[in-house]
Design a protein around this motif. Sequence first.
Motif, PDB file in Angstrom:
ATOM      1  N   ALA A 169      49.217  55.289  59.849  1.00  0.00           N
ATOM      2  CA  ALA A 169      49.634  54.490  58.693  1.00  0.00           C
ATOM      3  C   ALA A 169      48.753  53.257  58.521  1.00  0.00           C
ATOM      4  O   ALA A 169      48.342  52.632  59.496  1.00  0.00           O
ATOM      5  N   THR A 170      48.497  52.909  57.270  1.00  0.00           N
ATOM      6  CA  THR A 170      47.669  51.744  56.960  1.00  0.00           C
ATOM      7  C   THR A 170      48.470  50.447  57.102  1.00  0.00           C
ATOM      8  O   THR A 170      49.682  50.426  56.918  1.00  0.00           O
ATOM      9  N   ASP A 171      47.768  49.365  57.383  1.00  0.00           N
ATOM     10  CA  ASP A 171      48.420  48.056  57.522  1.00  0.00           C
ATOM     11  C   ASP A 171      49.086  47.598  56.227  1.00  0.00           C
ATOM     12  O   ASP A 171      50.119  46.944  56.256  1.00  0.00           O
ATOM     13  N   GLY A 172      48.471  47.892  55.109  1.00  0.00           N
ATOM     14  CA  GLY A 172      48.967  47.353  53.849  1.00  0.00           C
ATOM     15  C   GLY A 172      49.283  48.434  52.838  1.00  0.00           C
ATOM     16  O   GLY A 172      49.089  49.614  53.111  1.00  0.00           O
ATOM     17  N   PRO A 173      49.828  48.005  51.704  1.00  0.00           N
ATOM     18  CA  PRO A 173      49.987  46.611  51.255  1.00  0.00           C
ATOM     19  C   PRO A 173      51.135  45.836  51.901  1.00  0.00           C
ATOM     20  O   PRO A 173      51.223  44.629  51.774  1.00  0.00           O
ATOM     21  N   GLY A 174      52.064  46.506  52.576  1.00  0.00           N
ATOM     22  CA  GLY A 174      53.135  45.797  53.269  1.00  0.00           C
ATOM     23  C   GLY A 174      54.400  45.677  52.446  1.00  0.00           C
ATOM     24  O   GLY A 174      54.454  46.036  51.265  1.00  0.00           O
ATOM     25  N   LEU A 186      59.077  38.367  60.643  1.00  0.00           N
ATOM     26  CA  LEU A 186      59.313  37.710  59.355  1.00  0.00           C
ATOM     27  C   LEU A 186      59.007  38.614  58.171  1.00  0.00           C
ATOM     28  O   LEU A 186      59.768  38.673  57.197  1.00  0.00           O
ATOM     29  N   THR A 187      57.901  39.341  58.230  1.00  0.00           N
ATOM     30  CA  THR A 187      57.489  40.185  57.100  1.00  0.00           C
ATOM     31  C   THR A 187      57.452  41.672  57.449  1.00  0.00           C
ATOM     32  O   THR A 187      56.984  42.476  56.639  1.00  0.00           O
ATOM     33  N   GLY A 188      57.933  42.034  58.622  1.00  0.00           N
ATOM     34  CA  GLY A 188      57.823  43.427  59.040  1.00  0.00           C
ATOM     35  C   GLY A 188      56.389  43.816  59.299  1.00  0.00           C
ATOM     36  O   GLY A 188      55.925  44.892  58.907  1.00  0.00           O
ATOM     37  N   SER A 189      55.664  42.958  59.988  1.00  0.00           N
ATOM     38  CA  SER A 189      54.252  43.204  60.286  1.00  0.00           C
ATOM     39  C   SER A 189      54.064  44.525  61.024  1.00  0.00           C
ATOM     40  O   SER A 189      54.914  44.928  61.830  1.00  0.00           O
ATOM     41  N   ALA A 190      52.939  45.187  60.773  1.00  0.00           N
ATOM     42  CA  ALA A 190      52.617  46.394  61.517  1.00  0.00           C
ATOM     43  C   ALA A 190      52.652  46.103  63.014  1.00  0.00           C
ATOM     44  O   ALA A 190      52.102  45.110  63.479  1.00  0.00           O
ATOM     45  N   GLY A 191      53.345  46.956  63.757  1.00  0.00           N
ATOM     46  CA  GLY A 191      53.496  46.761  65.191  1.00  0.00           C
ATOM     47  C   GLY A 191      54.815  46.135  65.583  1.00  0.00           C
ATOM     48  O   GLY A 191      55.149  46.091  66.767  1.00  0.00           O
ATOM     49  N   THR A 192      55.585  45.657  64.581  1.00  0.00           N
ATOM     50  CA  THR A 192      56.907  45.095  64.873  1.00  0.00           C
ATOM     51  C   THR A 192      58.029  45.945  64.283  1.00  0.00           C
ATOM     52  O   THR A 192      59.199  45.665  64.514  1.00  0.00           O
ATOM     53  N   GLU A 193      57.705  46.973  63.549  1.00  0.00           N
ATOM     54  CA  GLU A 193      58.692  47.678  62.726  1.00  0.00           C
ATOM     55  C   GLU A 193      59.452  48.772  63.481  1.00  0.00           C
ATOM     56  O   GLU A 193      58.850  49.692  64.027  1.00  0.00           O
ATOM     57  N   ASP A 235      48.379  37.763  74.947  1.00  0.00           N
ATOM     58  CA  ASP A 235      48.095  37.754  73.511  1.00  0.00           C
ATOM     59  C   ASP A 235      48.923  38.794  72.783  1.00  0.00           C
ATOM     60  O   ASP A 235      49.224  39.872  73.321  1.00  0.00           O
ATOM     61  N   ILE A 236      49.280  38.472  71.554  1.00  0.00           N
ATOM     62  CA  ILE A 236      49.888  39.422  70.638  1.00  0.00           C
ATOM     63  C   ILE A 236      49.071  39.373  69.351  1.00  0.00           C
ATOM     64  O   ILE A 236      48.290  38.442  69.153  1.00  0.00           O
ATOM     65  N   PRO A 237      49.186  40.366  68.480  1.00  0.00           N
ATOM     66  CA  PRO A 237      48.434  40.306  67.224  1.00  0.00           C
ATOM     67  C   PRO A 237      48.693  39.001  66.485  1.00  0.00           C
ATOM     68  O   PRO A 237      49.838  38.545  66.368  1.00  0.00           O
ATOM     69  N   GLU A 238      47.623  38.403  65.967  1.00  0.00           N
ATOM     70  CA  GLU A 238      47.723  37.061  65.389  1.00  0.00           C
ATOM     71  C   GLU A 238      48.609  36.997  64.149  1.00  0.00           C
ATOM     72  O   GLU A 238      49.132  35.932  63.805  1.00  0.00           O
ATOM     73  N   TYR A 239      48.809  38.141  63.484  1.00  0.00           N
ATOM     74  CA  TYR A 239      49.604  38.130  62.255  1.00  0.00           C
ATOM     75  C   TYR A 239      51.096  38.332  62.514  1.00  0.00           C
ATOM     76  O   TYR A 239      51.900  38.214  61.593  1.00  0.00           O
ATOM     77  N   TRP A 240      51.517  38.654  63.760  1.00  0.00           N
ATOM     78  CA  TRP A 240      52.943  38.736  64.041  1.00  0.00           C
ATOM     79  C   TRP A 240      53.541  37.342  63.841  1.00  0.00           C
ATOM     80  O   TRP A 240      53.053  36.353  64.393  1.00  0.00           O
ATOM     81  N   THR A 241      54.593  37.266  63.068  1.00  0.00           N
ATOM     82  CA  THR A 241      55.173  35.970  62.703  1.00  0.00           C
ATOM     83  C   THR A 241      56.662  35.957  62.997  1.00  0.00           C
ATOM     84  O   THR A 241      57.420  36.789  62.477  1.00  0.00           O
ATOM     85  N   ALA A 242      57.094  35.018  63.798  1.00  0.00           N
ATOM     86  CA  ALA A 242      58.502  34.938  64.189  1.00  0.00           C
ATOM     87  C   ALA A 242      59.390  34.660  62.987  1.00  0.00           C
ATOM     88  O   ALA A 242      59.018  33.931  62.061  1.00  0.00           O
ATOM     89  N   TRP A 243      60.592  35.240  63.014  1.00  0.00           N
ATOM     90  CA  TRP A 243      61.601  34.980  61.996  1.00  0.00           C
ATOM     91  C   TRP A 243      62.502  33.854  62.495  1.00  0.00           C
ATOM     92  O   TRP A 243      63.228  34.004  63.462  1.00  0.00           O
ATOM     93  N   GLU A 244      62.427  32.720  61.841  1.00  0.00           N
ATOM     94  CA  GLU A 244      63.111  31.527  62.340  1.00  0.00           C
ATOM     95  C   GLU A 244      64.624  31.590  62.203  1.00  0.00           C
ATOM     96  O   GLU A 244      65.333  30.827  62.859  1.00  0.00           O
ATOM     97  N   ASP A 245      65.144  32.483  61.363  1.00  0.00           N
ATOM     98  CA  ASP A 245      66.595  32.584  61.173  1.00  0.00           C
ATOM     99  C   ASP A 245      67.227  33.644  62.067  1.00  0.00           C
ATOM    100  O   ASP A 245      68.368  34.049  61.837  1.00  0.00           O
ATOM    101  N   SER A 246      66.519  34.093  63.069  1.00  0.00           N
ATOM    102  CA  SER A 246      67.053  35.095  63.985  1.00  0.00           C
ATOM    103  C   SER A 246      68.311  34.583  64.683  1.00  0.00           C
ATOM    104  O   SER A 246      68.447  33.383  64.951  1.00  0.00           O
ATOM    105  N   ALA A 247      69.208  35.524  65.000  1.00  0.00           N
ATOM    106  CA  ALA A 247      70.416  35.183  65.752  1.00  0.00           C
ATOM    107  C   ALA A 247      70.106  34.900  67.217  1.00  0.00           C
ATOM    108  O   ALA A 247      70.973  34.425  67.957  1.00  0.00           O
ATOM    109  N   VAL A 248      68.882  35.168  67.629  1.00  0.00           N
ATOM    110  CA  VAL A 248      68.460  34.988  69.024  1.00  0.00           C
ATOM    111  C   VAL A 248      67.647  33.704  69.144  1.00  0.00           C
ATOM    112  O   VAL A 248      66.897  33.339  68.229  1.00  0.00           O
TER     113      VAL A 248
END
Length: 313
Positions: free
Chosen positions: A273-278, A52-59, A136-149
């Motif tokens: 690379a740092t987590d933020g500011p994002g 959803l926000t391009g969280s660190a670890g999903t990019e 478990d996955i990092p707690e801040y990973w957030t699914a993108w609800e508008d995904s084509a999948v």
Amino acid sequence: MYKIPGHHHISMITKNAQLNNQFYQNVLGLRRVKKTVNQDDPSMYHLFYGDLTGSAGTELSFFEIPLAGSTHRGTNAISQIGLLVPSFESLEYWKKRFEQFEVKHGEITTFAGRAALPFEDTEGLRLILLNNNDEDIPEYWTAWEDSAVEQEHCILGMGTVEITVRYLEKTARTLKEMFGYVEVARSEKEAIYQSVAGQAFGEIIVKQQEGPIEKPGRGSIHHLAIRVKNEEELMFWEKEVKKRGFYASGVIDRFYFQSLYFRDSNGILFEIATDGPGFTADTTVEALGTKLDLPPFLEERRTEIEAHLKPLD
């Protein structure tokens, strides 16, 4: 000593940003979270895809180089990217989806101890889906609800990354002795290292391979970035890198994060690379990836930069 909490992002080369944009959004169902330019060469796109926000670890990040030639596979390269999916059923779903979209793929197999499905993007970049098995996955990973999948099968984030080198022990020492990765498996020609015990989102598999060094091109991997929390930790790691005798780039402000770069003894390019500011530093969550975002130092050149870029959508 600080600990590395996992991968941050991974950056690749694409020849065609339009096709890349279509594949990673419409086929893989990732969100384009940032449409920007290479800060060192603003004539080329730099695209980021993730949750959803391009969280660190999903990019997953791509530099567009229109003149990029073919990749000549070889050693001393980051050679494959693991992407986590929720379940074994997800792998079966993706196999059918790849058949539907005519994506080059293999059969369901095993990779780094997990059920896995290898595939390639339109430019031959090698990726592999990994069964996260409800771990478990990092707690801040957030699914993108508008995904084509379908949501229950969406890609969660980065998993095991494969690095192929001539001298396994050189990269092993960098991971273990400098960064504190733990060796969890070993054979004569490969070893697996984890920054977080038992978790694939910080896992690297190092494979030993002789032969010519890879010549990068479209579909090749430029560098792997690993996570740190903030600038204080980044400064700590800069000292550690230099203490080991590696050349470090110095801390660079990328606006969305701060980072430094170095090559290990096999020539593998790492970024810290740092987590933020994002990516929400200059955009709302809702508007992420919808317009060309430029860091402040490039904003005055917007008209010039936009004139050289082809529309993506």
